[in-house]
Motif scaffolding. Structure first.
Motif, PDB file in Angstrom:
ATOM      1  N   GLN A 142      46.986  57.295  16.444  1.00 48.90           N
ATOM      2  CA  GLN A 142      46.176  56.106  16.718  1.00 48.90           C
ATOM      3  C   GLN A 142      45.639  56.128  18.141  1.00 48.90           C
ATOM      4  O   GLN A 142      44.469  55.870  18.388  1.00 48.90           O
ATOM      5  CB  GLN A 142      47.025  54.848  16.488  1.00 48.90           C
ATOM      6  CG  GLN A 142      46.247  53.564  16.588  1.00 48.90           C
ATOM      7  CD  GLN A 142      45.237  53.464  15.476  1.00 48.90           C
ATOM      8  OE1 GLN A 142      45.554  53.635  14.307  1.00 48.90           O
ATOM      9  NE2 GLN A 142      43.984  53.215  15.816  1.00 48.90           N
ATOM     10  N   LEU A 143      46.517  56.453  19.081  1.00 48.69           N
ATOM     11  CA  LEU A 143      46.096  56.469  20.488  1.00 48.69           C
ATOM     12  C   LEU A 143      45.056  57.549  20.725  1.00 48.69           C
ATOM     13  O   LEU A 143      44.093  57.353  21.464  1.00 48.69           O
ATOM     14  CB  LEU A 143      47.313  56.685  21.387  1.00 48.69           C
ATOM     15  CG  LEU A 143      48.250  55.479  21.441  1.00 48.69           C
ATOM     16  CD1 LEU A 143      49.617  55.871  21.958  1.00 48.69           C
ATOM     17  CD2 LEU A 143      47.646  54.377  22.302  1.00 48.69           C
ATOM     18  N   MET A 144      45.230  58.690  20.067  1.00 49.33           N
ATOM     19  CA  MET A 144      44.261  59.763  20.228  1.00 49.33           C
ATOM     20  C   MET A 144      42.889  59.338  19.704  1.00 49.33           C
ATOM     21  O   MET A 144      41.863  59.729  20.248  1.00 49.33           O
ATOM     22  CB  MET A 144      44.741  60.994  19.474  1.00 49.33           C
ATOM     23  CG  MET A 144      43.838  62.189  19.652  1.00 49.33           C
ATOM     24  SD  MET A 144      44.313  63.528  18.555  1.00 49.33           S
ATOM     25  CE  MET A 144      43.295  63.186  17.175  1.00 49.33           C
ATOM     26  N   THR A 145      42.879  58.541  18.647  1.00 56.90           N
ATOM     27  CA  THR A 145      41.608  58.217  17.988  1.00 56.90           C
ATOM     28  C   THR A 145      41.065  56.855  18.403  1.00 56.90           C
ATOM     29  O   THR A 145      40.133  56.351  17.775  1.00 56.90           O
ATOM     30  CB  THR A 145      41.779  58.230  16.458  1.00 56.90           C
ATOM     31  OG1 THR A 145      42.827  57.339  16.110  1.00 56.90           O
ATOM     32  CG2 THR A 145      42.132  59.605  15.959  1.00 56.90           C
ATOM     33  N   LEU A 146      41.623  56.247  19.452  1.00 60.50           N
ATOM     34  CA  LEU A 146      41.170  54.903  19.851  1.00 60.50           C
ATOM     35  C   LEU A 146      39.659  54.830  20.005  1.00 60.50           C
ATOM     36  O   LEU A 146      39.020  53.864  19.618  1.00 60.50           O
ATOM     37  CB  LEU A 146      41.822  54.503  21.172  1.00 60.50           C
ATOM     38  CG  LEU A 146      43.215  53.904  21.095  1.00 60.50           C
ATOM     39  CD1 LEU A 146      43.697  53.550  22.481  1.00 60.50           C
ATOM     40  CD2 LEU A 146      43.227  52.679  20.210  1.00 60.50           C
ATOM     41  N   GLY A 147      39.079  55.850  20.605  1.00 64.63           N
ATOM     42  CA  GLY A 147      37.638  55.809  20.843  1.00 64.63           C
ATOM     43  C   GLY A 147      36.847  56.563  19.797  1.00 64.63           C
ATOM     44  O   GLY A 147      35.630  56.656  19.898  1.00 64.63           O
ATOM     45  N   VAL A 148      37.523  57.085  18.796  1.00 62.79           N
ATOM     46  CA  VAL A 148      36.819  57.866  17.770  1.00 62.79           C
ATOM     47  C   VAL A 148      36.414  56.935  16.649  1.00 62.79           C
ATOM     48  O   VAL A 148      37.235  56.538  15.847  1.00 62.79           O
ATOM     49  CB  VAL A 148      37.709  58.998  17.218  1.00 62.79           C
ATOM     50  CG1 VAL A 148      36.935  59.830  16.208  1.00 62.79           C
ATOM     51  CG2 VAL A 148      38.201  59.870  18.339  1.00 62.79           C
ATOM     52  N   ALA A 149      35.161  56.561  16.618  1.00 64.65           N
ATOM     53  CA  ALA A 149      34.717  55.663  15.565  1.00 64.65           C
ATOM     54  C   ALA A 149      33.357  56.129  15.092  1.00 64.65           C
ATOM     55  O   ALA A 149      32.656  56.849  15.791  1.00 64.65           O
ATOM     56  CB  ALA A 149      34.627  54.235  16.080  1.00 64.65           C
ATOM     57  N   THR A 150      32.993  55.693  13.903  1.00 66.20           N
ATOM     58  CA  THR A 150      31.721  56.149  13.341  1.00 66.20           C
ATOM     59  C   THR A 150      30.585  55.300  13.888  1.00 66.20           C
ATOM     60  O   THR A 150      29.923  54.584  13.166  1.00 66.20           O
ATOM     61  CB  THR A 150      31.737  56.067  11.817  1.00 66.20           C
ATOM     62  OG1 THR A 150      31.975  54.704  11.463  1.00 66.20           O
ATOM     63  CG2 THR A 150      32.811  56.935  11.240  1.00 66.20           C
TER      64      THR A 150
END
Lengths: 266, 281
Positions: free
Chosen positions: A58-66
Motif C-alpha cells: 500500500q505504501l509503495m503504491t500510494l502515488g500510483v493511480a490511474t
C-alpha cells in the motif's frame, strides 16, 4: 507444503473480480493492496501476514493511480498472490512483498488488453445508438465488466491453483542471496509511494511542512505517531487557511489545479 | 434526504428518482465500458440514460441524437463527474437535445479537463496521502482495525458525491466558475496537511538499515548506522526518498523503472548488510 484448497482459490478469484470493480467505481478500499492482502491472509489463516504484506504494498503504491486512465501495474492481483505464496511457504512477509511486486509488474499488459477489448463494446453501443436502441447501449456498457474482471480473475485463479508448483520453482531456482536481497528491497519500496505523492502535491511551495512532519517523526519517534503528526498537520492547514483568507480571496482566482499537476508516464 | 416522492424537481420534467438513479449509475457504472477510443464515453451515456429516457421516451429521433452525442469522448475524475452529469441533466431538461447539444458538448469537454486536475489532486493524491497512508501505517503494526479507516472515509465520499449531483443540477452552469475559486484555497490547505503527513511517513515506513562495520587499520570498527544516526536519524530513508523524488522529475523516468531501481539498490544494500554484518564480540 500443501496446495491451496480449491474453495479458497475460488473465493480469492471472486474477490479479485469484485475488488477490480471497486477500483474502477466507488473505490471504497477493497481494491487496495492493503485490503486484498489482508483478506487473503484472513482466508488462509494468517491475518498478520496479510496486514504486513498489504501495508508495505500500500505504501509503495500510494502515488500510483490511474490518473487520466493510464495503465499501472496490477498490484491488486500481485498482493493476493504474494501473500498467498508467503503463507504457503512459511517464509515471512518480505518474501510475499518480493513476489507481489514482480507479479504486479508482469500483469501490467493485461490491463492494456482489457481496455483495448472494451473498444468492441463502444462500437456495439454506437451501432445501437444509430438505431435509437437505448437498452443496447446500456448492455454494451455492462458487458465492459467482463474484460475488467476476467483480466484479473484468470491470472489469480491460475497462479493460486498452481501455487505449490510456483513456490517450489521459486525456491529451487532463485538463489538464497538474491532472495535475501529482495527481502531487504521490500523495505525500500515505500519510498516510491512517498516520492510520487511529493511529485503530485505542491512540494516546491509547501516543502516547509514536509520538513516539519519529517523532523517530528525522525527525532521524536517514541512520542509521535502518524495520527499525532496529522493533528499537527490539521493545525498547520487551519493556520494556512486563516492567513490566506486575510490576504483576500481575490488572488485565489481560477486554475486551482494548474500549479499542482505533474505529468508522470506510467 | 431519500424521502420517496414522484414529484418533479424545479425544472418540471425530471423527478428526484431520476437523479438518484443517475447518481447510483455514476457511482458504479461510469468506467465499466472504459476504452481507448472514448475513455468514459460509453459509461457516461449509461449514467445519463435515466434522464434521456424521461425526456425522449416518446421521441425516437431525439433519443437517437442524444445517444450519439452522449457516447462521445469523455474522461474526468470520477467524484467530479457528478457535477458535470448534474449540469447535463439540467441543460437537457431546460432546452431539449436539439437546442442543448452545443452547450452540452461545451460543458462536458470544457469542464472535464479542469475537473480532472482538481479531482485527481483532492480525491486521489491528498485522499491517499491521508487515508491510505495512515491506514497502512497502523496495519504495519499488525492492527486489522486499520481497514475501517478507508471504509468510513469511503462512505463519507458517497455522501459528497450525492451532494455534487444535486448541487450541479440545481445550479446548472453557474456552479463551475464559482467552485474552482473556493476549491483552490481548500486544496492548498489540504496539501499542507498532506505534505506534513507525507514527511512523517519517511522515517516511519521506509526501512533502510545499514548495520555494517568497517575496519580501518587496528582501530575499533566503525558502525555505519551508528555514524549515520549521529548525523541525522532516518538519514538514509530520507536520502532514498529525495533521490526517488528527483528521479521522478526526469523526463524518461517511469514508476516501473523506479521500482526496478529501488529493487536493485535494495538487493545491493541487503548484500552489504549480510557480508559486512558486525561480528558479535
Amino acid at each position: 507444503m500443501n496446495s491451496i484448497p480449491i474453495l479458497i482459490v475460488v473465493l480469492l478469484t471472486l474477490y479479485v473480480g469484485f475488488a477490480q470493480l471497486d477500483q474502477i467505481s466507488v473505490q471504497l478500499g477493497f481494491y487496495s493492496p492493503l485490503f486484498a492482502a489482508t483478506v487473503t491472509g484472513l482466508l488462509m489463516g494468517d491475518v498478520g501476514m496479510g496486514l504486513k504484506v498489504g501495508a508495505t504494498m500500500q505504501l509503495m503504491t500510494l502515488g500510483v493511480a490511474t490518473y487520466g486512465g493510464a495503465t499501472v501495474p496490477d498490484f491488486l492481483s500481485g498482493s493476493i498472490m504474494g501473500t498467498a505464496f508467503a503463507i504457503m511457504s512459511g517464509q515471512g512477509d518480505e518474501y510475499g512483498i518480493a513476489l507481489a511486486v514482480p507479479i504486479g509488474l508482469l500483469l501490467t499488459q493485461l490491463d492494456v488488453f482489457g481496455r483495448m477489448a472494451n473498444v468492441i463494446f463502444q462500437h456495439r453501443a454506437e451501432r445501437c445508438a444509430e438505431r435509437g436502441d437505448d437498452r443496447g447501449v446500456e448492455i454494451s456498457n455492462i458487458l465492459g465488466i467482463l474484460p475488467w474482471t476476467l483480466t484479473r480473475m484468470i491470472p489469480v485463479f491460475v497462479g493460486l491453483f498452481f501455487g505449490e508448483a510456483v513456490v517450489t520453482a521459486i525456491n529451487q531456482y532463485i538463489p538464497a542471496w538474491l532472495m535475501s536481497g529482495l527481502k531487504y528491497a521490500g523495505g525500500l519500496l515505500p519510498a516510491m509511494g512517498i516520492a510520487l505523492l511529493m511529485r503530485y502535491l505542491p512540494m516546491k511551495k509547501f516543502f516547509a511542512y514536509y520538513i516539519i512532519g519529517f523532523a517530528l517523526m525522525a527525532y521524536l519517534p517514541s512520542q509521535f505517531t502518524i495520527l499525532g503528526v496529522s493533528l499537527v498537520g490539521v493545525a498547520l492547514a487551519a493556520i494556512y487557511m486563516s492567513n490566506s483568507e486575510s490576504k483576500g480571496a481575490a488572488a485565489a482566482a481560477v486554475g486551482a489545479a494548474d500549479d499542482m499537476e505533474v505529468e508522470i508516464d506510467e | 434526504m431519500s424521502k420517496q416522492t414522484t414529484e418533479t424537481l424545479a425544472g418540471g420534467k425530471l423527478t428526484k428518482q431520476d437523479l438518484q438513479k443517475v447518481y447510483v449509475r455514476n457511482l458504479f457504472g461510469l468506467q465499466w465500458g472504459w476504452n481507448y477510443e472514448t475513455m468514459q464515453g460509453l459509461g457516461y451515456c449509461y449514467v445519463i440514460m435515466p434522464i434521456l429516457r424521461r425526456l425522449y421516451r416518446n421521441n425516437p429521433e431525439k433519443m437517437k441524437k442524444a445517444l450519439k452525442t452522449e457516447l462521445g469522448y469523455f474522461n474526468t475524475s470520477q467524484p467530479m463527474s457528478h457535477l458535470i452529469v448534474g449540469t447535463d441533466a439540467a441543460l437537457q431538461e431546460e432546452l431539449g437535445i436539439d437546442a442543448a447539444e452545443d452547450a452540452l458538448i461545451g460543458v462536458k469537454t470544457g469542464l472535464m479537463g479542469p475537473f480532472a486536475g482538481v479531482g485527481d489532486t483532492v480525491f486521489i493524491t491528498i485522499y491517499r496521502a491521508l487515508v491510505f497512508s495512515i491506514a497502512a501505517y497502523i496495519a504495519m503494526g499488525g492492527q486489522a482495525v486499520a481497514l475501517l479507516i478507508p471504509i468510513v472515509c469511503g462512505v463519507a465520499m458517497l455522501a459528497v458525491r450525492y451532494k455534487f449531483t444535486f448541487m450541479a443540477y440545481e445550479q446548472g452552469r453557474k456552479l463551475a466558475s464559482g467552485l474552482s475559486g473556493q476549491l483552490k484555497r481548500l486544496t492548498e490547505a489540504a496539501s499542507v496537511l498532506g505534505l506534513t503527513v507525507v514527511g512523517a511517513l519517511v522515517p516511519s515506513v521506509v526501512k533502510a538499515p545499514m548495520n555494517i562495520n568497517i575496519v580501518i587499520g587496528e582501530t575499533n570498527p566503525i558502525n555505519i548506522q551508528a555514524m549515520l544516526d549521529k548525523i541525522m536519524p532516518a538519514a538514509l530513508p530520507l536520502a532514498i526518498v529525495v533521490l526517488s523524488y528527483w528521479l521522478l522529475g526526469k523526463k524518461k523516468m517511469t514508476t516501473v523503472k523506479l521500482i526496478l531501481i529501488l529493487m536493485v539498490v535494495g538487493v545491493l544494500f541487503g548484500l552489504l548488510n549480510t557480508f559486512f554484518a558486525p561480528v558479535a564480540a
